[in-house]
Design a protein around this motif. Structure first.
Motif, PDB file in Angstrom:
ATOM      1  N   UNK A   1       0.841  -1.207   0.000  1.00 40.36           N
ATOM      2  CA  UNK A   1       0.000   0.000   0.000  1.00 40.36           C
ATOM      3  C   UNK A   1       0.872   1.251   0.000  1.00 40.36           C
ATOM      4  N   UNK A   2       1.929   1.257   0.818  1.00 38.39           N
ATOM      5  CA  UNK A   2       2.823   2.408   0.858  1.00 38.39           C
ATOM      6  C   UNK A   2       3.520   2.620  -0.480  1.00 38.39           C
ATOM      7  N   UNK A   3       3.863   1.526  -1.154  1.00 41.09           N
ATOM      8  CA  UNK A   3       4.569   1.643  -2.425  1.00 41.09           C
ATOM      9  C   UNK A   3       3.717   2.309  -3.498  1.00 41.09           C
ATOM     10  N   UNK A   4       2.411   2.187  -3.387  1.00 41.36           N
ATOM     11  CA  UNK A   4       1.549   2.836  -4.375  1.00 41.36           C
ATOM     12  C   UNK A   4       1.698   4.349  -4.323  1.00 41.36           C
ATOM     13  N   UNK A   5       2.196   4.853  -3.191  1.00 45.45           N
ATOM     14  CA  UNK A   5       2.423   6.295  -3.035  1.00 45.45           C
ATOM     15  C   UNK A   5       3.907   6.660  -3.166  1.00 45.45           C
ATOM     16  N   UNK A   6       4.794   5.673  -3.083  1.00 44.59           N
ATOM     17  CA  UNK A   6       6.207   5.971  -2.867  1.00 44.59           C
ATOM     18  C   UNK A   6       7.162   5.404  -3.897  1.00 44.59           C
ATOM     19  N   UNK A   7       6.685   4.569  -4.801  1.00 49.36           N
ATOM     20  CA  UNK A   7       7.607   3.860  -5.676  1.00 49.36           C
ATOM     21  C   UNK A   7       8.500   4.799  -6.484  1.00 49.36           C
ATOM     22  N   UNK A   8       7.934   5.869  -7.022  1.00 48.87           N
ATOM     23  CA  UNK A   8       8.733   6.765  -7.855  1.00 48.87           C
ATOM     24  C   UNK A   8       9.861   7.406  -7.058  1.00 48.87           C
ATOM     25  N   UNK A   9       9.570   7.723  -5.791  1.00 46.99           N
ATOM     26  CA  UNK A   9      10.612   8.335  -4.959  1.00 46.99           C
ATOM     27  C   UNK A   9      11.688   7.311  -4.617  1.00 46.99           C
ATOM     28  N   UNK A  10      11.284   6.097  -4.273  1.00 48.68           N
ATOM     29  CA  UNK A  10      12.249   5.067  -3.883  1.00 48.68           C
ATOM     30  C   UNK A  10      13.068   4.569  -5.069  1.00 48.68           C
ATOM     31  N   UNK A  11      12.517   4.712  -6.281  1.00 53.39           N
ATOM     32  CA  UNK A  11      13.218   4.237  -7.469  1.00 53.39           C
ATOM     33  C   UNK A  11      14.164   5.277  -8.055  1.00 53.39           C
ATOM     34  N   UNK A  12      14.294   6.429  -7.425  1.00 52.11           N
ATOM     35  CA  UNK A  12      15.164   7.461  -7.966  1.00 52.11           C
ATOM     36  C   UNK A  12      16.601   6.946  -8.009  1.00 52.11           C
ATOM     37  N   UNK A  13      17.349   7.398  -8.985  1.00 53.36           N
ATOM     38  CA  UNK A  13      18.745   7.015  -9.121  1.00 53.36           C
ATOM     39  C   UNK A  13      19.576   8.274  -9.364  1.00 53.36           C
ATOM     40  N   UNK A  14      20.388   8.630  -8.395  1.00 52.02           N
ATOM     41  CA  UNK A  14      21.270   9.785  -8.522  1.00 52.02           C
ATOM     42  C   UNK A  14      22.703   9.282  -8.684  1.00 52.02           C
TER      43      UNK A  14
END
Length: 317
Positions: free
Chosen positions: A187-200
């Motif tokens: 459920x949290x990933x539905x809101x957070x995946x784009x942030x957690x998948x960031x690559x710097x």
């Protein structure tokens, strides 16, 4: 268990290069018998991967979202989450008192810590754990295969007896790890995946300084990268000379830094390259040390390093 639990890079294991995911949800709890000024008696921090997304403490007794999650609507009912954390706080501090009573040390300064959570890989549960430590030493952990609480300290036998007084409590712990925690993470990933998948990608600088003898130390510093998995090594004439890695550390702004050093004999004139691999790079990077172009790390990164080392007991974590 790591003696001091609150260091997320250590909690999550060695840094490895990986594709998007796996994803983890981890809770870190700390209770203090004699909190010093500025430190609450109890505090809890929840992490999505290595990013703290909410915090609760016994001073304000509120679960509050952190960082980018403070801008997300509908991710969690924070009043309901606050009520849950208050209940856990009560159980947590009672257990701390029980341990101190067992050791007949009611006036001492002691720390009780807990760490539990789960991991998803390819959208399936791949890992779950629940364990506690007393004064930095393993205390008790849950084995979901038995299922049962496993004492790791003499005083933990009493805790096991209380927590297993009714079989339903053991089944609830197993269900939490195997069902509730993974469902919550999804459920949290539905809101957070784009942030957690960031690559710097990392910024890389090379510096050098003389040793007490005539040799020199080359230092390859990579910073400003996310996620934490990175590979750094020195290369000279197609070989990997003996070098010393300093690990990976949080830099205080949500990214990481790492460095590796190599000692170069004074008579060695062959070029040295720092080889860097990171998921934020489209291909591996090799940076040659060049005395005429030697760069000094920005002062803010020197300060950031000092800060991150002093905050390894969270930072996060």
């Amino acid at each position: 268990m790591v003696p001091v639990l609150l260091s997320l890079p250590l909690l999550l294991g060695p840094a490895v290069l990986q594709e998007t995911g796996p994803y983890s949800l981890i809770f870190l709890y700390t209770g203090l018998s004699r909190p010093s000024k500025g430190f609450p008696r109890f505090q809890a921090t929840a992490f999505l991967n290595d990013q703290a997304f909410f915090r609760y403490n016994s001073n304000n007794r509120k679960a509050e979202p952190l960082g980018p999650w403070s801008q997300v609507e509908g991710m969690e009912d924070w009043e309901k989450e606050s009520q849950l954390q208050r209940a856990r706080e009560e159980i947590f501090l009672v257990t701390l008192k029980d341990i101190m009573d067992y050791y007949e040390d009611s006036a001492g300064s002691h720390t009780f810590q807990g760490m539990f959570g789960c991991e998803l890989s390819n959208n399936r549960s791949s890992r779950a754990f629940w364990r506690y430590a007393y004064d930095g030493q393993d205390f008790i952990e849950f084995n979901k295969e038995i299922p049962a609480w496993i004492p790791l300290d003499p005083a933990a036998a009493i805790t096991k007896q209380k927590w297993e007084a009714e079989k339903v409590y053991v089944q609830r712990a197993k269900a939490y790890l195997e069902e509730e925690c993974p469902a919550m993470l999804k459920r949290y990933l539905s809101y957070s995946r784009s942030h957690l998948d960031q690559k710097d990608p990392p910024t890389v600088t090379i510096t050098s300084h003389p040793t007490p003898g005539r040799n020199r130390i080359f230092k390859c510093l990579a910073y400003d990268f996310y996620p934490q998995g990175i590979s750094l090594h020195w290369n000279q004439a197609g070989k990997m000379p003996a070098s010393e890695s300093r690990g990976v550390f949080p830099s205080g702004n949500g990214t990481y830094l790492s460095w590796v050093e190599v000692e170069v004999p004074a008579q060695d004139r062959d070029p040295y390259f720092c080889h860097v691999e990171h998921s934020g790079l489209s291909q591996s990077l090799s940076v040659q040390w060049d005395e005429t172009k030697e760069q000094k790390p920005k002062a803010r990164w020197q300060l950031g390093l000092s800060k991150s080392l002093s905050l390894r007991d969270v930072r996060e974590s």
